[in-house]
Scaffold this motif. Structure first.
Motif, PDB file in Angstrom:
ATOM      1  N   LEU A  27       0.794   1.199 -12.396  1.00 26.67           N
ATOM      2  CA  LEU A  27       0.606   2.610 -12.290  1.00 26.67           C
ATOM      3  C   LEU A  27       1.486   3.555 -13.050  1.00 26.67           C
ATOM      4  O   LEU A  27       1.044   4.622 -13.624  1.00 26.67           O
ATOM      5  N   SER A  28       2.961   3.177 -13.236  1.00 26.62           N
ATOM      6  CA  SER A  28       3.684   3.963 -14.116  1.00 26.62           C
ATOM      7  C   SER A  28       3.344   3.853 -15.681  1.00 26.62           C
ATOM      8  O   SER A  28       3.681   4.763 -16.371  1.00 26.62           O
ATOM      9  N   HIS A  29       3.150   2.625 -15.890  1.00 34.24           N
ATOM     10  CA  HIS A  29       2.855   2.323 -17.416  1.00 34.24           C
ATOM     11  C   HIS A  29       1.359   1.405 -17.822  1.00 34.24           C
ATOM     12  O   HIS A  29       1.832   0.319 -17.899  1.00 34.24           O
ATOM     13  N   PRO A  30       0.378   1.812 -17.582  1.00 32.83           N
ATOM     14  CA  PRO A  30      -0.886   1.353 -17.654  1.00 32.83           C
ATOM     15  C   PRO A  30      -0.842   0.808 -19.054  1.00 32.83           C
ATOM     16  O   PRO A  30      -1.703  -0.337 -19.178  1.00 32.83           O
ATOM     17  N   HIS A  31      -0.565   1.122 -19.980  1.00 29.68           N
ATOM     18  CA  HIS A  31      -1.056   1.049 -21.565  1.00 29.68           C
ATOM     19  C   HIS A  31       0.202   0.039 -22.110  1.00 29.68           C
ATOM     20  O   HIS A  31      -0.230  -0.936 -22.825  1.00 29.68           O
ATOM     21  N   HIS A  32       1.515  -0.104 -21.828  1.00 24.17           N
ATOM     22  CA  HIS A  32       2.383  -0.707 -22.354  1.00 24.17           C
ATOM     23  C   HIS A  32       3.547  -1.353 -21.383  1.00 24.17           C
ATOM     24  O   HIS A  32       3.990  -0.680 -20.635  1.00 24.17           O
ATOM     25  N   GLY A  33       3.723  -2.646 -21.499  1.00 23.52           N
ATOM     26  CA  GLY A  33       4.479  -3.341 -20.633  1.00 23.52           C
ATOM     27  C   GLY A  33       5.372  -4.279 -21.088  1.00 23.52           C
ATOM     28  O   GLY A  33       4.978  -5.056 -22.069  1.00 23.52           O
ATOM     29  N   LEU A  59       0.874  -1.238  -0.110  1.00 23.97           N
ATOM     30  CA  LEU A  59      -0.001   0.066   0.010  1.00 23.97           C
ATOM     31  C   LEU A  59       0.928   1.280  -0.038  1.00 23.97           C
ATOM     32  O   LEU A  59       0.647   2.373  -0.667  1.00 23.97           O
ATOM     33  N   LEU A  60       2.020   1.187   0.587  1.00 26.96           N
ATOM     34  CA  LEU A  60       2.825   2.457   0.610  1.00 26.96           C
ATOM     35  C   LEU A  60       3.303   2.672  -0.616  1.00 26.96           C
ATOM     36  O   LEU A  60       3.297   3.689  -1.177  1.00 26.96           O
ATOM     37  N   VAL A  61       3.805   1.698  -1.516  1.00 23.73           N
ATOM     38  CA  VAL A  61       4.374   1.780  -2.834  1.00 23.73           C
ATOM     39  C   VAL A  61       3.308   2.383  -3.541  1.00 23.73           C
ATOM     40  O   VAL A  61       3.619   3.292  -4.254  1.00 23.73           O
ATOM     41  N   THR A  62       2.192   1.731  -3.413  1.00 24.85           N
ATOM     42  CA  THR A  62       0.925   2.243  -4.296  1.00 24.85           C
ATOM     43  C   THR A  62       0.790   3.453  -3.958  1.00 24.85           C
ATOM     44  O   THR A  62       0.399   4.367  -5.067  1.00 24.85           O
ATOM     45  N   GLY A  63       0.434   3.955  -2.934  1.00 21.13           N
ATOM     46  CA  GLY A  63       0.075   5.441  -2.391  1.00 21.13           C
ATOM     47  C   GLY A  63       1.116   6.415  -2.756  1.00 21.13           C
ATOM     48  O   GLY A  63       1.208   7.531  -3.496  1.00 21.13           O
ATOM     49  N   ALA A  64       2.719   6.098  -2.723  1.00 24.11           N
ATOM     50  CA  ALA A  64       3.428   7.092  -3.101  1.00 24.11           C
ATOM     51  C   ALA A  64       3.809   7.215  -4.350  1.00 24.11           C
ATOM     52  O   ALA A  64       4.096   8.361  -5.132  1.00 24.11           O
ATOM     53  N   THR A  65       3.480   6.397  -5.341  1.00 21.31           N
ATOM     54  CA  THR A  65       3.805   6.310  -6.680  1.00 21.31           C
ATOM     55  C   THR A  65       2.342   7.109  -7.150  1.00 21.31           C
ATOM     56  O   THR A  65       2.606   7.988  -8.137  1.00 21.31           O
ATOM     57  N   PHE A  66       1.333   6.763  -6.779  1.00 21.65           N
ATOM     58  CA  PHE A  66       0.156   7.355  -7.500  1.00 21.65           C
ATOM     59  C   PHE A  66       0.140   8.991  -6.835  1.00 21.65           C
ATOM     60  O   PHE A  66      -0.381   9.692  -7.854  1.00 21.65           O
ATOM     61  N   ALA A  67       0.656   9.389  -6.020  1.00 23.96           N
ATOM     62  CA  ALA A  67       0.807  10.765  -5.466  1.00 23.96           C
ATOM     63  C   ALA A  67       1.574  11.610  -6.359  1.00 23.96           C
ATOM     64  O   ALA A  67       1.289  12.834  -6.613  1.00 23.96           O
ATOM     65  N   GLU A  68       2.522  10.870  -7.211  1.00 25.59           N
ATOM     66  CA  GLU A  68       3.416  11.685  -7.921  1.00 25.59           C
ATOM     67  C   GLU A  68       2.811  11.736  -9.311  1.00 25.59           C
ATOM     68  O   GLU A  68       3.599  12.250 -10.505  1.00 25.59           O
ATOM     69  N   LEU A  69       1.574  11.065  -9.612  1.00 25.81           N
ATOM     70  CA  LEU A  69       1.087  11.019 -11.113  1.00 25.81           C
ATOM     71  C   LEU A  69      -0.137  11.736 -11.239  1.00 25.81           C
ATOM     72  O   LEU A  69      -0.784  12.061 -10.539  1.00 25.81           O
ATOM     73  N   ALA A  70      -0.207  12.135 -12.612  1.00 31.00           N
ATOM     74  CA  ALA A  70      -1.410  12.979 -12.908  1.00 31.00           C
ATOM     75  C   ALA A  70      -2.715  12.032 -12.975  1.00 31.00           C
ATOM     76  O   ALA A  70      -2.765  10.701 -13.129  1.00 31.00           O
ATOM     77  N   PHE A  71      -3.779  12.433 -12.321  1.00 32.70           N
ATOM     78  CA  PHE A  71      -5.039  11.727 -12.148  1.00 32.70           C
ATOM     79  C   PHE A  71      -6.006  11.535 -13.291  1.00 32.70           C
ATOM     80  O   PHE A  71      -7.105  11.997 -13.279  1.00 32.70           O
ATOM     81  N   ASP A  72      -5.364  10.851 -14.170  1.00 35.08           N
ATOM     82  CA  ASP A  72      -6.095  10.556 -15.470  1.00 35.08           C
ATOM     83  C   ASP A  72      -7.128   9.107 -15.392  1.00 35.08           C
ATOM     84  O   ASP A  72      -6.383   8.375 -14.113  1.00 35.08           O
ATOM     85  N   PRO A  73      -7.859   8.757 -16.056  1.00 31.45           N
ATOM     86  CA  PRO A  73      -8.737   7.576 -15.741  1.00 31.45           C
ATOM     87  C   PRO A  73      -7.963   6.338 -15.748  1.00 31.45           C
ATOM     88  O   PRO A  73      -7.985   5.471 -14.877  1.00 31.45           O
ATOM     89  N   ALA A  74      -6.991   6.091 -16.477  1.00 36.79           N
ATOM     90  CA  ALA A  74      -6.149   4.721 -16.425  1.00 36.79           C
ATOM     91  C   ALA A  74      -5.231   5.010 -15.120  1.00 36.79           C
ATOM     92  O   ALA A  74      -5.303   3.754 -14.598  1.00 36.79           O
ATOM     93  N   THR A  75      -4.815   6.093 -14.836  1.00 35.24           N
ATOM     94  CA  THR A  75      -3.978   6.086 -13.559  1.00 35.24           C
ATOM     95  C   THR A  75      -5.033   5.528 -12.309  1.00 35.24           C
ATOM     96  O   THR A  75      -4.492   5.006 -11.319  1.00 35.24           O
ATOM     97  N   VAL A  76      -5.871   6.348 -12.299  1.00 33.14           N
ATOM     98  CA  VAL A  76      -7.134   5.999 -11.155  1.00 33.14           C
ATOM     99  C   VAL A  76      -7.271   4.673 -11.045  1.00 33.14           C
ATOM    100  O   VAL A  76      -7.624   4.145  -9.944  1.00 33.14           O
ATOM    101  N   LEU A  77      -7.809   4.237 -12.283  1.00 34.95           N
ATOM    102  CA  LEU A  77      -8.169   2.688 -12.399  1.00 34.95           C
ATOM    103  C   LEU A  77      -6.932   1.880 -11.881  1.00 34.95           C
ATOM    104  O   LEU A  77      -7.174   0.753 -11.092  1.00 34.95           O
ATOM    105  N   ALA A  78      -5.912   2.011 -12.428  1.00 34.75           N
ATOM    106  CA  ALA A  78      -4.652   1.381 -11.905  1.00 34.75           C
ATOM    107  C   ALA A  78      -4.429   1.311 -10.223  1.00 34.75           C
ATOM    108  O   ALA A  78      -4.198   0.293  -9.433  1.00 34.75           O
ATOM    109  N   PHE A  79      -4.740   2.663  -9.749  1.00 33.59           N
ATOM    110  CA  PHE A  79      -4.736   2.812  -8.316  1.00 33.59           C
ATOM    111  C   PHE A  79      -5.461   2.111  -7.700  1.00 33.59           C
ATOM    112  O   PHE A  79      -5.349   1.087  -6.534  1.00 33.59           O
ATOM    113  N   LEU A  80      -6.845   1.870  -8.275  1.00 31.25           N
ATOM    114  CA  LEU A  80      -8.004   1.186  -7.457  1.00 31.25           C
ATOM    115  C   LEU A  80      -7.876  -0.146  -7.527  1.00 31.25           C
ATOM    116  O   LEU A  80      -8.036  -0.937  -6.563  1.00 31.25           O
ATOM    117  N   LEU A  81      -7.174  -0.672  -8.825  1.00 33.54           N
ATOM    118  CA  LEU A  81      -6.951  -2.117  -8.808  1.00 33.54           C
ATOM    119  C   LEU A  81      -6.035  -2.511  -7.905  1.00 33.54           C
ATOM    120  O   LEU A  81      -6.124  -3.485  -7.395  1.00 33.54           O
TER     121      LEU A  81
END
Length: 384
Positions: A298-304, A216-238
């Motif tokens: 979170l960092s690369h939701p579309h390409h991995g 949860l710490l890694v998820t929260g810290a990474t999400f806080a530094e990203l733009a809140f676009d739909p893909a990022t928000v969905l990745a955070f919730l997942l």
């Protein structure tokens, strides 16, 4: 005055505040491990981080066994824990550079903790049960052998370090299986491993909490530094839902089953070795790898890359494999839970499909969460 725990009292197996304080070092260690894997997400990096995780786990679990025998409320035992805390902090600091310039520090801190702890156990058990003391002598011999290999590897060339440390890990892994056999002393018996089952179950559950908290710490810290676009928000919730489901699968039924099994067993030492010392390696490793996968989504939701997809799917897969066997052994059923077996099969199929279909990290993460949800709901409906 004996430093051993006084068994049979109402609070004899209670986890003390000093043990929780000691565990804070391993919060840092788990964070170091996940970040190290993120920086080197390839086969070599996975092997190296896996080896470092195993070394870290064995340091922690041996300390759990020690505090299961010795009372951490006694000042002498508490002082020993503080010394281990300092050495553990040095070990954690060296994790990202253990295969470069700080291998000597990692190896030396392992040696100091493993051998220093067992020597302290020998000194503290003077005048107590002779069989228990002989058990500590055997453990000291094995940990001295493995600790020497950890230290030798730390001072060896980087090319030879992996071989030294794999040998050290093999000794650590084989010790409990061989009942710490030593020529001239024979081997220990299950009667020598007279653990407090309630304490062992609670301590390992707390390490699972540490791993989930780090996720949860890694998820929260990474999400806080990203733009809140739909893909990022969905990745955070997942990521958050995935962590909740892992908690659900372990704590809603698994913890209770495992606790009941070890507390009411005639041979709690066997369950402490099999169910907690060994099986929890898979459970905790799955959570750590899953946290790495969440950060990648979170960092690369579309390409991995294939390595990223392996982490995204591999974390839940390791976790389900560990919990399935843990519940199987804890519940003495003929097979592991069918819900877990189906979940493992679905994740294996997902892993195969991800290679051919080039799934996006976000889609792979969503599929993994759906599998975990299916397993959790199925198990809850069956048991209730």
């Amino acid at each position: 005055m004996s430093l051993l725990r006084q068994r049979g009292q109402a609070d004899s197996g209670k986890v003390g505040m000093v043990e929780l304080f000691f565990d804070l070092v391993f919060v840092f260690a788990v964070t170091q491990l996940s970040h190290t894997l993120l920086k080197k997400l390839d086969a070599q990096g996975a092997l190296q981080v896996g080896l470092l995780f195993m070394a870290t786990w064995w340091v922690w679990i041996y300390t759990v066994w020690a505090t299961n025998w010795f009372d951490p409320e006694k000042k002498t035992v508490r002082a020993a824990l503080f010394a281990l805390l300092v050495a553990g902090l040095l070990m954690s600091v060296s994790i990202p550079r253990a295969f470069t310039d700080l291998g000597w520090l990692f190896g030396a801190s392992i040696m100091l903790q493993q051998v220093g702890r067992t020597l302290a156990m020998l000194a503290a058990s003077r005048g107590d049960d002779a069989a228990l003391r002989c058990n500590f002598v055997r453990i000291t011999c094995w940990l001295t052998a493995s600790g020497s290999l950890w230290m030798a590897g730390g001072f060896a060339d980087a090319e030879a370090r992996m071989a030294w440390w794999l040998a050290a890990l093999a000794v650590d892994m084989m010790g409990p299986v061989m009942f710490y056999f030593v020529p001239g002393l024979g081997r220990s018996t299950l009667a020598d491993w007279n653990v407090d089952g309630s304490h062992m179950a609670e301590r390992c559950a707390l390490f699972v909490i540490i791993a989930l908290g780090e996720s949860l710490l890694v998820t929260g810290a990474t999400f806080a530094e990203l733009a809140f676009d739909p893909a990022t928000v969905l990745a955070f919730l997942l990521a958050v839902v995935g962590s909740i489901l892992m908690w659900w699968l372990y704590f809603d039924h698994g913890l209770e089953q495992g606790h009941h099994r070890i507390v009411h067993s005639e041979t709690p030492g066997r369950h402490a070795r099999n169910n907690y010392t060994y099986l929890h390696i898979l459970i905790v490793a799955g959570i750590i790898v899953g946290a790495v996968g969440d950060e990648l989504v979170l960092s690369h939701p579309h390409h991995g890359s294939p390595a990223a997809l392996a982490a995204i799917i591999g974390g839940p897969l390791l976790f389900l494999c560990g919990t399935a066997v843990f519940k199987w052994l804890a519940h003495t059923r003929a097979w592991p839970p069918l819900s877990h077996l189906l979940g493992i099969a679905l994740l294996l199929v997902l892993g195969a499909l991800s290679i051919g279909l080039h799934l996006s990290p976000l889609l792979a993460s969503g599929a993994c969460v759906a599998v975990l949800l299916l397993v959790a709901v199925w198990e809850s409906c069956v048991l209730r």
